[in-house]
Design a protein around this motif. Sequence first.
Motif, short mmCIF file in Angstrom:
data_model
loop_
_atom_site.label_atom_id
_atom_site.label_comp_id
_atom_site.label_asym_id
_atom_site.label_seq_id
_atom_site.Cartn_x
_atom_site.Cartn_y
_atom_site.Cartn_z
N LYS A 31 10.48 12.16 -13.07
CA LYS A 31 9.86 13.49 -12.96
C LYS A 31 8.58 13.34 -12.17
CE LYS A 31 11.74 15.06 -17.39
NZ LYS A 31 11.41 15.52 -18.77
N GLY A 32 8.73 13.23 -10.86
CA GLY A 32 7.61 12.90 -10.00
C GLY A 32 6.75 14.09 -9.60
N VAL A 33 5.92 13.85 -8.60
CA VAL A 33 5.01 14.88 -8.09
C VAL A 33 5.10 14.89 -6.56
CG1 VAL A 33 3.41 14.66 -10.02
CG2 VAL A 33 3.08 13.23 -7.97
N ASN A 34 4.43 15.85 -5.96
CA ASN A 34 4.30 15.87 -4.50
C ASN A 34 2.89 15.41 -4.19
OD1 ASN A 34 4.01 16.40 -1.81
ND2 ASN A 34 4.71 18.52 -1.90
N SER A 35 2.74 14.14 -3.85
CA SER A 35 1.41 13.59 -3.53
C SER A 35 1.56 12.58 -2.41
CB SER A 35 0.78 12.94 -4.76
OG SER A 35 -0.51 12.45 -4.44
N ARG A 36 1.85 13.09 -1.21
CA ARG A 36 2.12 12.22 -0.07
C ARG A 36 0.93 12.22 0.89
NH1 ARG A 36 7.67 15.52 0.20
NH2 ARG A 36 6.20 17.05 1.03
N LEU A 37 0.58 11.04 1.40
CA LEU A 37 -0.42 10.97 2.45
C LEU A 37 0.13 11.67 3.69
CD1 LEU A 37 -3.13 9.87 3.54
CD2 LEU A 37 -1.91 7.78 4.18
N ASP A 38 -0.70 12.53 4.29
CA ASP A 38 -0.28 13.31 5.43
C ASP A 38 -0.19 12.44 6.68
OD1 ASP A 38 0.02 16.17 6.60
OD2 ASP A 38 -1.49 15.22 7.89
N GLU A 39 0.80 12.70 7.52
CA GLU A 39 1.00 11.94 8.75
C GLU A 39 -0.23 12.00 9.67
OE1 GLU A 39 3.92 10.24 10.78
OE2 GLU A 39 3.72 9.57 8.73
N VAL A 40 -0.82 13.18 9.81
CA VAL A 40 -1.97 13.32 10.70
C VAL A 40 -3.16 12.53 10.18
CG1 VAL A 40 -3.63 14.95 11.70
CG2 VAL A 40 -1.21 15.56 11.56
N GLN A 41 -3.37 12.58 8.86
CA GLN A 41 -4.48 11.80 8.28
C GLN A 41 -4.23 10.31 8.45
OE1 GLN A 41 -6.98 13.49 7.67
NE2 GLN A 41 -6.06 15.51 7.43
N VAL A 45 5.80 3.95 -7.66
CA VAL A 45 4.85 5.00 -7.23
C VAL A 45 5.26 5.58 -5.87
CG1 VAL A 45 2.93 4.12 -8.58
CG2 VAL A 45 3.23 3.31 -6.23
N LYS A 46 5.94 4.79 -5.06
CA LYS A 46 6.43 5.30 -3.78
C LYS A 46 7.45 6.42 -4.01
CE LYS A 46 7.43 3.46 0.79
NZ LYS A 46 7.66 2.21 1.56
N ALA A 47 8.28 6.24 -5.03
CA ALA A 47 9.23 7.30 -5.38
C ALA A 47 8.53 8.44 -6.12
CB ALA A 47 10.34 6.72 -6.27
N TYR A 48 7.64 8.10 -7.03
CA TYR A 48 6.99 9.09 -7.88
C TYR A 48 6.17 10.09 -7.05
CZ TYR A 48 4.90 10.87 -12.21
OH TYR A 48 4.53 11.65 -13.27
N CYS A 87 0.87 -1.17 0.00
CA CYS A 87 0.00 0.00 0.00
C CYS A 87 0.91 1.22 0.00
CB CYS A 87 -0.92 0.01 1.22
SG CYS A 87 -1.86 1.54 1.45
N VAL A 88 0.58 2.18 -0.85
CA VAL A 88 1.36 3.43 -0.93
C VAL A 88 0.39 4.59 -0.75
CG1 VAL A 88 2.87 4.86 -2.34
CG2 VAL A 88 3.02 2.36 -2.50
N GLY A 89 0.57 5.36 0.33
CA GLY A 89 -0.31 6.49 0.60
C GLY A 89 -0.06 7.64 -0.36
N THR A 90 -1.15 8.29 -0.77
CA THR A 90 -1.07 9.45 -1.66
C THR A 90 -1.90 10.59 -1.08
OG1 THR A 90 -2.97 8.71 -2.97
CG2 THR A 90 -0.78 7.98 -3.69
#
Length: 366
Positions: free
Chosen positions: A229-239, A212-215, A53-56
Motif C-alpha cells: 500500500k504505497g504512496v506517490n513520492s517520486r523524485l521529479d525528472e526535471v529536479q 522503498v523504490k516500489a513503495y 539511492c532512491v529518489g523521493t
Amino acid sequence: MIPFLNLREINAPYDSEFQERFKTFLEKGWYVLGDEVRLFEEEYAAYCGTKYCVGTANGLDALRLILEGYKILGKLSEGDEVLVASNTYIATILGIQQAGLIPVLVEANIDTYNFDFDDLQHKTTTQTKVIMPTHLYGQLTDMDGVTAFAKANHLLVVTDAAQSHGAIASNGKRSGSLGDASGVSFYPTKNLGALGDGGAITTDDKALAEVVKAYRNYGFKERYVSAYKGVNSRLDEVQALFLRIKLRDLDTSNNRRRAIAKRYLNEINNKKLILPSWDGSDAHVFHLFVIRCEDRDALQRYLTEKGIGSIIHYPVPPHKQEALDAYADMSFPVTEQIHREVLSIPLSPVMSDSMVSEVTQALNAY
C-alpha cells in the motif's frame, strides 16, 4: 543590502547548461522516473559512498519511507520507539509519526546542538528500535558514539541528513553513508538544492532499497501491480536533471562555505555573541552559520536596520509546536534555550569577501 540567501545568484551559473539539457528532456518526452532520476540516483549514491539511492518527492517522505520499508521487511512494527533529537526541524518527527512509530525526544547538547548522549541512554527502553540523529545546521552528529551505542543495543540507525550534503566523518565516510539508511532533502535552500522539492534515501541495504523504490511508486512491483500500500513520492525528472548538474560543484561550494565560516569564527569578536563550535574538520558543511545571543530578537532588529538579512532556525521547538501537542507538557531546557537564542546569519558560496566583512563589522559593533 546583504540578503540572508540569494538563490537566484547561487543557481545562475547553471542557467545555460540547464536550459540546453531541459530542451533535450522535452524532446525525449519521458517525464516521470526516466533516465535523469536513474542517473542521479547512481551518481548521488557514488558520491555518498553507498550502494543504493532512491529518489523521493521530498526529505520528509524519505525519512518516512525508510521506516515504512523496515516495517515491510519485519524489522520494525507499529508503536516501536525512535530516539530523535528534540532540537530538530519538525519534519524529522513527523516522518516518524506518519510511519506509525513513536518519537522519543532526546535533549540537545548546548555546544553541538545535536544529541546529548547521557539523555539518549536514559531514554532507551525495550521498545526502542531506532536512533535517528539529525546532522543539524550541516554538522555531523558524533556517529562513532551513535553507532557503538546502536550496535550494543541492537538498534537501527537512520540519519536525517537533510542539512549535511557532503559532510565527511573522521573515518572518511560521507553524510548519507553513516547509518543503516539516510534521508536527505534537496529543498532549494540546501547545500545541494533543487529548483523545487526533492529528496532521496541512501543505503547499502539492497532489500530496503528495493522495497522503498516500489513503495514510492504506489507499491508497484511491476506496472500497475502493487505489492504494498504505497504512496506517490517520486523524485521529479526535471529536479534530478538540475541536481546532476549541481552535484559536480558540491565539494567546491562546501569548501567556500567553510572558508566563510572560518572568517566569521576568527573575526567576530563580541562577548554578547556565542559562535558555533567547530573543530575545523570536514564534518561540518555549514548549511547554516548559527550564532546565539541572549537578546536574539533585538540583535535581529539591529541587523535588519543595518540591511543584513537573518533567519531564526527555529523559533519554536518541536515539543512546543501545536501540531505535536502530546509533548506540550515535556521540558527540554537546553533545547528551549537554543530556540530562544539562535540566529542564522548570511553564509552562502556566492557571498563576496566584502559582504563577509560587512556582516562581521556589524556584529562586532553590536
